[in-house]
Design an enzyme around this catalytic site. Sequence first.
Site, short mmCIF file in Angstrom:
data_model
loop_
_atom_site.label_atom_id
_atom_site.label_comp_id
_atom_site.label_asym_id
_atom_site.label_seq_id
_atom_site.Cartn_x
_atom_site.Cartn_y
_atom_site.Cartn_z
N HIS A 194 10.31 -0.77 6.21
CA HIS A 194 9.11 -2.11 6.66
C HIS A 194 9.18 -1.93 7.53
O HIS A 194 7.56 -2.83 8.58
CB HIS A 194 10.56 -3.13 6.15
CG HIS A 194 10.60 -3.71 5.09
ND1 HIS A 194 11.66 -2.91 3.60
CD2 HIS A 194 9.79 -4.30 4.56
CE1 HIS A 194 11.17 -3.53 2.66
NE2 HIS A 194 10.66 -4.55 2.58
N CYS A 508 -2.64 -2.52 -5.12
CA CYS A 508 -2.98 -3.43 -4.00
C CYS A 508 -1.70 -3.14 -3.27
O CYS A 508 -1.43 -3.66 -1.85
CB CYS A 508 -2.58 -5.17 -4.54
SG CYS A 508 -1.35 -4.68 -5.69
#
Length: 578
Positions: A194, A508
């Site tokens: 992340h 996506c």
Amino acid sequence: MRRQLTGAIAAPGMALGRARLVQPNIFHVDTTPLRSDEVEAEIVHLHMALDTARQELHELRGKLHGALAREVGDFIDAHSLLLDDQELLRGLDELVRVGHYRAGAALKLQRDRLAAVFDAMNDPYLKSRGEDIDQVIGRVMAALQQQASAEERKLASRVGEILVSDTVAPADMANYTGHGLLGVVGSAGSVYSHSAILARSFNLPMLVGVRDALSAINDDDLVLVDGEKGEVIVHPTAQDLQRYRTWQREAANEGRRLARLAHAPTKTRDGVHLRLFANAEQSSDIAQARNRGADGIGLYRSEFLFLRQRGLPGEEEQFIAYRDVLLGMGGLPVTIRTLDLGADKADAAGLVIRGEDNPALGVRGVRLSLRYPDVFSAQLRAILRAGVYGTVRILVPMVTHAGEMAAVRSLVRQAREDLRRQGHELPERIDIGAMIEVPAAAIGVRSILEKSDFLAIGTNDLAQYVLAADRNNDALGDLYDPLHPALLRVLGHVISAARRAGKPVSLCGEIAGDPIYAPMLVALGLCEFSMHPGQLLRVRDKLSNLDHGMLRALAPSLVRCYTRDAVEEQLREALERH
């Protein structure tokens, strides 16, 4: 003396600045035993530091919005829970009261005890969670030091230009970025973490796996981070600085060149038109998407409406938000993803789900929505009402089987009938699509297509589930691989099924906005990409230099590859021939 270190490129670019070291694993503490009359004051001192750490996390949580709230919030919440862990707190108090340890020494001993437990675990994922202990204890240690003296508080408040650490927590990445951070060097870490994704979003050059970083770099050293070559130069020479200045000029020229592509069509070298959409969740994303010439919004994350306040947003509030997005896009299509929250965040939104050991595999996405039909119907009503202000599509997350899509369609029909009776103006048609991120949905995609008007592939979660590898787990960095042949076959299967059914399919996930993966995705037949708006121009530039026909002819051999190396070799040879 100049020293060169190497690492893996987590985010490209170059940065020059003074190093600021963060070493949560290294504690220098006073081991002198407490006198009996000092114990109670030391307990107060310790609990003040714990309160300071809690307050820091609380304030940081409040500063986060949109993508940061979603990506970073989990880590902040996990650290907050650790600070309230009764076993940890009782152990610290006992060390001070009974063992007469000073607060810093108690923290270090408790950290070492817990670290030994995690290190002894066989499960690589659980072993990696020991980083959370380091980061939490490090935060409390810093709070202790802040209380010690004015000079230490001054040092602690300094945020360096180049952050050098073992690993960087996403919460700290978000916090430091707001204080002039220029680049990041990690001695460990994963390019798929992340923190790495945040660095790319912030355009911060970042290297991970720079093994000697903490021993070779000192605080205040001048450091050049080269996210083009994967190098860190400590004490750069005049030649290094000249190379950096050259890169700055070239980057500026490249930026101006890419800017000219803002409203150009996305077309391959052999004339095939592709479509680039933007992922968005707030007004700044919409503006950037329009400025970069996006073909629309391919993924509008609606959950930020549920997370930015305590409690559930009403139908009217949602309607206004969706309407403004459609108006902001000026008639271009907008795909709104319905509420995508798991049990770990549902409570913050006013929904109650019993505690789950693994929320990623629990009641989340459409599973949660169907458990709260009144809440879900309010969202569907808001989307339907907003649909008269533009072209809108509904995307359903975490779909596992066709029955869920049938249930959603039934709720949409009911919402439409209720709104009509109430006299609301409605669009004639709204397409409803499924997000393919669960392996079962990918395998059974044909039945899901029967109940869907389009598909959107969410590769961030799909890759984790197919490969059983957490992208934030450094120990599994080699396994979490978007070029893994198994994942390629799954993607190829889904894209081919949608094309045969004559229905649109987009991707996506993070790889949609990475020019490195563009040739592979085009080869598999993908024609619609959705990405962070800041990545649109680079991907458009890459796609315009590809030969669509040549890559499509490569697809059968690509999905037969057994190793990542074979996939890369096939792509490289094909691109070199053309």
